[in-house]
Design an enzyme around this catalytic site. Structure first.
Site, PDB file in Angstrom:
ATOM      1  N   THR A 189       3.821   7.441  -5.030  1.00  0.00           N
ATOM      2  CA  THR A 189       3.686   6.838  -5.864  1.00  0.00           C
ATOM      3  C   THR A 189       2.858   6.755  -6.456  1.00  0.00           C
ATOM      4  O   THR A 189       2.661   8.596  -6.846  1.00  0.00           O
ATOM      5  CB  THR A 189       1.474   6.315  -4.570  1.00  0.00           C
ATOM      6  OG1 THR A 189       1.871   5.975  -3.325  1.00  0.00           O
ATOM      7  CG2 THR A 189       1.170   5.636  -5.768  1.00  0.00           C
ATOM      8  N   GLU A 216      -9.844   9.603  -5.914  1.00  0.00           N
ATOM      9  CA  GLU A 216      -8.819  10.210  -5.597  1.00  0.00           C
ATOM     10  C   GLU A 216      -8.135  10.452  -6.709  1.00  0.00           C
ATOM     11  O   GLU A 216      -7.612   9.780  -7.025  1.00  0.00           O
ATOM     12  CB  GLU A 216      -7.677   9.834  -4.046  1.00  0.00           C
ATOM     13  CG  GLU A 216      -7.368  11.076  -4.587  1.00  0.00           C
ATOM     14  CD  GLU A 216      -6.398  10.880  -2.689  1.00  0.00           C
ATOM     15  OE1 GLU A 216      -7.166  11.081  -1.829  1.00  0.00           O
ATOM     16  OE2 GLU A 216      -5.329  11.745  -2.059  1.00  0.00           O
ATOM     17  N   ASN A 258      -1.368  13.528   5.487  1.00  0.00           N
ATOM     18  CA  ASN A 258      -0.753  12.226   5.505  1.00  0.00           C
ATOM     19  C   ASN A 258       0.321  11.968   6.587  1.00  0.00           C
ATOM     20  O   ASN A 258       1.230  12.643   6.399  1.00  0.00           O
ATOM     21  CB  ASN A 258      -0.925  11.765   4.519  1.00  0.00           C
ATOM     22  CG  ASN A 258       0.354  10.890   3.493  1.00  0.00           C
ATOM     23  OD1 ASN A 258       1.520  10.152   4.604  1.00  0.00           O
ATOM     24  ND2 ASN A 258       0.226   9.685   2.523  1.00  0.00           N
ATOM     25  N   HIS A 274      -0.506   5.249   5.205  1.00  0.00           N
ATOM     26  CA  HIS A 274      -0.168   4.186   3.628  1.00  0.00           C
ATOM     27  C   HIS A 274       1.096   3.149   4.053  1.00  0.00           C
ATOM     28  O   HIS A 274       1.496   3.112   4.771  1.00  0.00           O
ATOM     29  CB  HIS A 274       0.640   4.833   2.276  1.00  0.00           C
ATOM     30  CG  HIS A 274       1.160   4.096   0.875  1.00  0.00           C
ATOM     31  ND1 HIS A 274       1.611   4.121   0.169  1.00  0.00           N
ATOM     32  CD2 HIS A 274       0.598   2.490   0.928  1.00  0.00           C
ATOM     33  CE1 HIS A 274       1.398   3.362  -1.060  1.00  0.00           C
ATOM     34  NE2 HIS A 274       0.720   2.267  -0.027  1.00  0.00           N
ATOM     35  N   GLU A 276      -4.426   3.627   2.995  1.00  0.00           N
ATOM     36  CA  GLU A 276      -3.495   3.817   1.940  1.00  0.00           C
ATOM     37  C   GLU A 276      -3.381   2.440   1.657  1.00  0.00           C
ATOM     38  O   GLU A 276      -2.823   1.864   2.763  1.00  0.00           O
ATOM     39  CB  GLU A 276      -2.644   4.594   1.521  1.00  0.00           C
ATOM     40  CG  GLU A 276      -3.532   6.154   1.382  1.00  0.00           C
ATOM     41  CD  GLU A 276      -2.109   7.246   0.473  1.00  0.00           C
ATOM     42  OE1 GLU A 276      -1.179   6.185   0.142  1.00  0.00           O
ATOM     43  OE2 GLU A 276      -1.961   8.092   0.924  1.00  0.00           O
ATOM     44  N   HIS A 290      -1.293  14.287  -3.440  1.00  0.00           N
ATOM     45  CA  HIS A 290      -0.125  14.357  -4.511  1.00  0.00           C
ATOM     46  C   HIS A 290       0.858  15.039  -4.110  1.00  0.00           C
ATOM     47  O   HIS A 290      -0.221  15.975  -5.593  1.00  0.00           O
ATOM     48  CB  HIS A 290      -0.267  13.302  -5.339  1.00  0.00           C
ATOM     49  CG  HIS A 290       1.135  12.831  -4.825  1.00  0.00           C
ATOM     50  ND1 HIS A 290       1.635  11.088  -4.250  1.00  0.00           N
ATOM     51  CD2 HIS A 290       2.298  12.330  -5.560  1.00  0.00           C
ATOM     52  CE1 HIS A 290       2.473  11.237  -4.263  1.00  0.00           C
ATOM     53  NE2 HIS A 290       3.274  11.592  -5.114  1.00  0.00           N
ATOM     54  N   ARG A 345       3.070   0.357   3.061  1.00  0.00           N
ATOM     55  CA  ARG A 345       3.657  -0.402   1.844  1.00  0.00           C
ATOM     56  C   ARG A 345       4.096  -1.283   1.903  1.00  0.00           C
ATOM     57  O   ARG A 345       4.103  -2.234   3.639  1.00  0.00           O
ATOM     58  CB  ARG A 345       4.438   0.228   1.588  1.00  0.00           C
ATOM     59  CG  ARG A 345       4.085   2.013   0.737  1.00  0.00           C
ATOM     60  CD  ARG A 345       5.719   2.714   0.776  1.00  0.00           C
ATOM     61  NE  ARG A 345       5.732   2.050  -0.750  1.00  0.00           N
ATOM     62  CZ  ARG A 345       5.634   2.812  -2.430  1.00  0.00           C
ATOM     63  NH1 ARG A 345       5.151   4.078  -1.874  1.00  0.00           N
ATOM     64  NH2 ARG A 345       5.995   2.881  -3.246  1.00  0.00           N
ATOM     65  N   ARG A 358       8.409   0.406   4.127  1.00  0.00           N
ATOM     66  CA  ARG A 358       9.069   1.479   4.077  1.00  0.00           C
ATOM     67  C   ARG A 358       9.298   2.589   5.114  1.00  0.00           C
ATOM     68  O   ARG A 358       9.907   3.355   5.788  1.00  0.00           O
ATOM     69  CB  ARG A 358       9.428   1.736   2.497  1.00  0.00           C
ATOM     70  CG  ARG A 358       9.234   3.029   2.165  1.00  0.00           C
ATOM     71  CD  ARG A 358       9.114   3.546   1.136  1.00  0.00           C
ATOM     72  NE  ARG A 358       9.444   2.745  -0.251  1.00  0.00           N
ATOM     73  CZ  ARG A 358       9.234   2.978  -1.387  1.00  0.00           C
ATOM     74  NH1 ARG A 358       9.194   3.893  -1.285  1.00  0.00           N
ATOM     75  NH2 ARG A 358       9.134   1.730  -2.559  1.00  0.00           N
ATOM     76  N   HIS A 362       5.725  10.468   6.040  1.00  0.00           N
ATOM     77  CA  HIS A 362       7.008  10.694   6.529  1.00  0.00           C
ATOM     78  C   HIS A 362       7.696  11.414   8.187  1.00  0.00           C
ATOM     79  O   HIS A 362       8.828  11.346   8.397  1.00  0.00           O
ATOM     80  CB  HIS A 362       7.488  11.666   5.281  1.00  0.00           C
ATOM     81  CG  HIS A 362       6.854  11.324   3.482  1.00  0.00           C
ATOM     82  ND1 HIS A 362       7.873   9.990   3.052  1.00  0.00           N
ATOM     83  CD2 HIS A 362       5.893  11.861   3.153  1.00  0.00           C
ATOM     84  CE1 HIS A 362       7.357  10.028   2.504  1.00  0.00           C
ATOM     85  NE2 HIS A 362       5.922  10.821   1.684  1.00  0.00           N
TER      86      HIS A 362
HETATM   87  N1  PXP Z   1      -3.022  11.062  -1.355  1.00  0.00           N
HETATM   88  C1  PXP Z   1      -2.365   9.885  -2.045  1.00  0.00           C
HETATM   89  C2  PXP Z   1      -3.512   8.352  -2.453  1.00  0.00           C
HETATM   90  C3  PXP Z   1      -0.397   9.129  -2.007  1.00  0.00           C
HETATM   91  O1  PXP Z   1      -0.544   8.235  -1.926  1.00  0.00           O
HETATM   92  C4  PXP Z   1      -0.153  10.569  -1.079  1.00  0.00           C
HETATM   93  C5  PXP Z   1       1.336  10.100  -0.535  1.00  0.00           C
HETATM   94  O2  PXP Z   1       1.309   9.056  -0.297  1.00  0.00           O
HETATM   95  C6  PXP Z   1      -0.742  11.418  -0.982  1.00  0.00           C
HETATM   96  C7  PXP Z   1      -2.464  11.930  -0.844  1.00  0.00           C
HETATM   97  C8  PXP Z   1       0.373  12.593  -0.430  1.00  0.00           C
HETATM   98  O3  PXP Z   1       0.886  13.398  -1.166  1.00  0.00           O
HETATM   99  P1  PXP Z   1       2.350  14.228  -0.505  1.00  0.00           P
HETATM  100  O4  PXP Z   1       3.086  13.433   0.580  1.00  0.00           O
HETATM  101  O5  PXP Z   1       2.765  14.292  -1.963  1.00  0.00           O
HETATM  102  O6  PXP Z   1       1.593  14.811  -0.142  1.00  0.00           O
END
Ligand code: PXP
Length: 252
Positions: free
Chosen positions: A109, A159, A12, A48, A78, A202, A50, A54, A15
């Site tokens: 999330t 998921e 992901n 994602h 996402e 997550h 959003r 952001r 960030h």
């Molecule tokens: N899976 C989903 C569906 C998410 O919304 C997120 C966070 O955006 C993640 C995985 C990844 O989570 P993390 O950034 O905490 O590793």
């Protein structure tokens, strides 16, 4: 029968965009980060978009889809269950669309989608995106009612949200962590028995990924925030290599 022992690692990249947006320019570029993740062995890229933009922006998603198409790596888009996001997904045509709950005031999330409560709206979007060729996944807590509702409305994937597990461990609450892990294990089993593919994500870190990776029905992990944080110290390829090693220790 449980599918295969190889677990996919989805990266992901949200960030990288968070850091870029902190200064308003173009650096660091999340698409360059996705390219590096792919070169370092990512099995998929997750982003994602959003409602408040952001981190990931519309143009990022278009560029990510082009990168994923040319490298033959799945993009997991996402999105909230809104008409705006549905239309974007139908236009971009990512390999997968993961429907997540979204609240403006949350930092990330928090909690899974309420498939039971939002049945009609979610079912409609699942159907439309599936018809458009996306593999639709629902980001839910490992609760029997949510898993059964996800199967009923025709999702291909669930998921399971590992955030509460990660928090309990971080707080040193091992009893609570064990309870949540047991729910993830039985939830994964139930989802698999209903024909759903099981992913998890997550809050996963080097320290907590093992027990989740060891759940035999889990086919994919999506990891972002922790890996990007570690990437600042050791670089993304090294952080991914260490994560892969932790996963493989648990699922040889
Ligand atoms: N899976 C989903 C569906 C998410 O919304 C997120 C966070 O955006 C993640 C995985 C990844 O989570 P993390 O950034 O905490 O590793």
């Amino acid at each position: 029968m449980i599918p295969s022992s190889k677990i996919r690692l989805g990266i992901n990249i949200d960030h990288i965009a968070t850091m870029r947006n902190a200064r308003g320019g173009d650096h660091p570029d999340p698409v360059a980060g996705a390219r590096l993740a792919i070169e370092s062995g990512a099995d998929g890229i997750t982003a994602h978009l959003r409602e408040d933009r952001r981190h990931i922006r519309d143009a990022d998603i278009e560029r990510l889809q082009r990168l994923c198409e040319t490298t033959d790596i799945p993009l997991n888009f996402e999105m909230a269950a809104t008409d705006e996001m549905r239309d974007i997904a139908k236009r971009i045509k990512p390999h997968a669309a993961c429907i997540v709950p979204e609240r403006r005031e949350e930092r990330t999330t928090e909690g899974g989608l309420n498939v039971v409560g939002g049945h009609n709206q979610i079912a409609h979007i699942v159907r439309e995106l599936t018809d458009a060729g996306c593999r639709v996944s629902l980001f839910i807590e490992a609760q029997e009612t949510q898993i059964r509702a996800s199967a009923e409305i025709g999702a291909a994937v669930v998921e399971l949200h590992t955030g509460a597990y990660a928090h309990a461990l971080a707080d040193g609450n091992h009893e609570r962590a064990d309870e949540i892990l047991a729910a993830l294990q039985s939830g994964a089993k139930l989802a698999h028995s209903l024909g759903l593919e099981v992913h998890c994500g997550h809050g996963l870190t080097f320290d907590n990924v093992g027990a989740v990776a060891a759940i035999p029905e889990v086919m994919e992990l999506n990891i972002g925030h922790f890996l990007m944080g570690e990437a600042m110290f050791m670089g993304l390829p090294a952080a991914m290599e260490r994560m892969r090693a932790e996963i493989e220790k648990a699922r040889p």
